[in-house]
Motif scaffolding. Structure first.
Motif, mmCIF file in Angstrom:
data_model
loop_
_atom_site.group_PDB
_atom_site.id
_atom_site.type_symbol
_atom_site.label_atom_id
_atom_site.label_comp_id
_atom_site.label_asym_id
_atom_site.label_seq_id
_atom_site.Cartn_x
_atom_site.Cartn_y
_atom_site.Cartn_z
ATOM 1 N N LYS A 386 12.835 4.718 -49.453
ATOM 2 C CA LYS A 386 13.583 5.684 -50.271
ATOM 3 C C LYS A 386 12.974 7.070 -50.216
ATOM 4 O O LYS A 386 13.666 8.053 -50.384
ATOM 5 C CB LYS A 386 13.658 5.186 -51.717
ATOM 6 N N ASP A 391 5.822 5.441 -49.830
ATOM 7 C CA ASP A 391 6.790 4.502 -50.395
ATOM 8 C C ASP A 391 6.697 3.185 -49.635
ATOM 9 O O ASP A 391 6.151 3.131 -48.531
ATOM 10 C CB ASP A 391 8.212 5.069 -50.296
ATOM 11 N N SER A 394 11.795 -0.514 -47.016
ATOM 12 C CA SER A 394 12.914 -1.443 -47.195
ATOM 13 C C SER A 394 12.991 -2.281 -45.926
ATOM 14 O O SER A 394 13.135 -3.503 -45.973
ATOM 15 C CB SER A 394 14.224 -0.680 -47.392
ATOM 16 N N ARG A 460 15.391 -2.413 -53.742
ATOM 17 C CA ARG A 460 15.143 -1.356 -52.745
ATOM 18 C C ARG A 460 16.338 -1.152 -51.837
ATOM 19 O O ARG A 460 16.640 -0.030 -51.454
ATOM 20 C CB ARG A 460 13.928 -1.714 -51.881
#
Ligand SMILES: Cc1cc2nc3c(=O)[nH]c(=O)nc-3n(C[C@H](O)[C@H](O)[C@H](O)COP(=O)(O)OP(=O)(O)OC[C@H]3O[C@@H](n4cnc5c(N)ncnc54)[C@H](O)[C@@H]3O)c2cc1C
Ligand code: FES
Ligand code: FES
Length: 487
Positions: A386, A391, A394, A460
């Motif tokens: 994201k 981060d 995903s 996510r």
């Protein structure tokens, strides 16, 4: 055994009576050094950043910024740290302290409003200030870009620090304005001397023990004798477990300074990377020598986390969304596992056996990661998350292709975030091998990539999005490389 001690801002202090799981952050604050702040207690905000004197990459000692909320203070027995208080030189009683150059720039350029994040920012900024090799460019525009200042300051040094009220521009202005350390700067001079040696530690409070042995053999013996012992390296995963999930271990065994886990060797047919080298050390020591790893590092967490995180820890968690496994699978890496009974080498394709499970036996450690040579020439790592930096993936996709005369001779694709374990994309690899490197071949491989694994929907990303990103990743690789490959 000598009582555990730590040197904080030049003063030696006993670690006792802190518990073996007490964080360096809590230890400092309990002793009145409240400049070091707690924001999140899970490595996300950098308010707790402090400087640790560690073995240097280009000088004997580097000042390395780490998250004090994740590192148990017992792990710093015999070590030296500097906090935001220690950066400023105390003046004569009754006179104001002299600000450190990074503190001065933060002050005059409006880099601080409420000030909560500021001590953490100045510690991360100071680590970059003292980084050997950082230098001003002859021309201000030379080498400067949005992420590097004319003074050579790499803005990624601050990627693990969050500020809620100032806004980042004045902080960047301060970073890009700092000069080079003066000749008599004590912290700059400290870099020229040997780092504090690791100290054998057996620190027990209330029935819980933190153990650091000097050798791998001794460490493996402890692990064999104590099945309840938890081996810990950089503590960037374990520290979160302790703080957020209240996990406690009766015995924690330190791996981070074991010499046998800290070697980096380039042999004729492989590169061996010690499991306890930090990602920053690997990044700086390889210096782009493994381009796929060089592409991974800036996308892995923040500089603060990479200063502690290790490959052994990333594989040790067995997480299906760890970022190194897809890259290491594409590089056809293997892991060297060490046990009190001996060593074995296991291809990474056979290492993961299920969700957070592996072939690693109780008492067994990852000693090193081996990457065979020569390396494939066309490589890429696509992390879909994201945020661009700091981060969790995903989906992550790593490619390593050999393309000769316009034909794909070998294709290795590692995937993360689409199954219970990191996996190789076997059907997409087969669809590429032996075929022309063309838009048609890539479209066919992209269709197969979309069907790889068993992606799930969670907070996510949805399963459909994850599958779509796999296909896009293949098409992106072709768009990015087709001209270079055919040239
Ligand atoms: C804010 C934040 C951001 C993060 N971002 C990312 C990210 O972008 N990508 C990503 O992949 N991860 C990320 N992580 C997770 C973590 O940083 C990595 O998994 C890291 O590589 C762990 O290394 P470590 O040395 O700190 O492990 P530790 O915390 O010391 O240990 C983790 C686990 O591995 C085991 N272990 C450690 N070393 C060994 C060894 N040599 N042999 C066997 N077992 C071992 C330990 O027993 C423990 O179970 C993030 C973590 C935080 C807190
Ligand atoms: S308190 Fe937020 S990173 Fe340590
Ligand atoms: S100055 Fe307030 S959070 Fe940064």
């Amino acid at each position: 055994m000598v009582a555990a001690r730590i040197t904080v801002n030049g003063k030696e202090t006993a670690i006792s009576p802190a518990a073996p799981h007490t964080t360096t952050l809590d230890f400092l604050r309990d002793r009145g050094l409240t400049g070091t702040k707690e924001g999140c207690a899970e490595g996300e905000c950098g308010a707790c950043s402090v400087l640790v004197a560690r073995p240097g990459v280009h000088k004997p000692t580097d000042w390395v910024a780490v998250n004090a909320c994740l590192v148990p203070v017992a792990a710093l027995d015999g070590q030296e740290i500097t906090t935001s208080e220690g950066l400023a030189t105390a003046g004569e009683p009754g006179t104001p302290s002299t600000l450190h150059p990074v503190q001065q720039e933060m002050a005059v350029r409006g880099g601080s409003q409420c000030g909560y994040c500021t001590p953490g920012f100045v510690c991360s900024m100071a680590a970059e200030y003292y980084r050997p090799g950082r230098c001003a460019h002859a021309e201000p525009s030379d080498g400067a870009d949005a992420e590097h200042g004319p003074n050579g300051f790499d803005l990624h040094a601050l990627s693990g620090n969050l500020c809620r009220c100032t806004g980042y521009r004045p902080i960047r202005d301060a970073a890009f304005a700092v000069g080079t350390p003066a000749d008599d700067d004590p912290l700059a001079r400290r870099r020229e001397e040997a780092p504090p040696a690791p100290v054998a530690t057996e620190y027990t409070q209330d029935g819980r023990t933190f153990v650091r042995k000097e050798t791998l053999a001794e460490t493996l013996r402890v692990l064999s004798e104590r099945p309840d012992a938890v081996p810990v390296a950089g503590s960037t995963d374990w520290g979160v477990e302790v703080n957020i999930r209240s996990r406690r271990a009766d015995c924690v065994v330190a791996l981070d300074r074991l010499p046998e886990l800290r070697e980096l060797r380039v042999e004729s047919d492989h590169i061996e990377i010690g499991a306890a080298l930090t990602l920053t050390e690997i990044e700086r020591r390889l210096d782009g020598g493994v381009p796929l790893l060089a592409e991974l590092f800036p996308q892995f967490a923040s500089r603060l986390i990479r200063n502690g995180a290790t490959l052994g820890g990333n594989l040790g968690t067995g997480s299906p969304i760890g970022d190194s496994p897809p890259v290491l699978l594409a590089l056809e890496a293997s892991v060297v596992l060490a046990h009190a009974d001996g060593e074995r080498e296991v291809p990474l394709t056979e290492y993961f056996t299920g969700y957070r499970q592996s072939v690693r036996r109780p008492g067994e450690l990852i000693r090193a990661v081996r990457i065979p040579l020569p390396l494939s020439r066309v490589t890429a790592f696509h992390k879909i998350a994201k945020r661009r930096f700091d981060d969790i993936s995903s989906v992550a996709v790593a490619f390593a292709l050999d393309i000769e005369d316009g034909v794909v001779r070998k294709a290795r694709i590692g995937l993360g975030g689409v199954a219970a374990t990191p996996i190789r994309a076997r059907s997409a690899e087969a669809a590429l091998e032996g075929r022309a490197w063309s838009a048609e071949t890539c479209a066919a491989a992209a269709a197969l990539l979309r069907a790889e694994g068993t992606p799930m929907s969670d907070h996510r990303a949805s399963a459909g999005y994850r599958a779509a990103m796999l296909g896009q990743s293949m098409l992106k690789l072709y768009a990015q490389t087709s001209e270079a490959v055919s040239a």
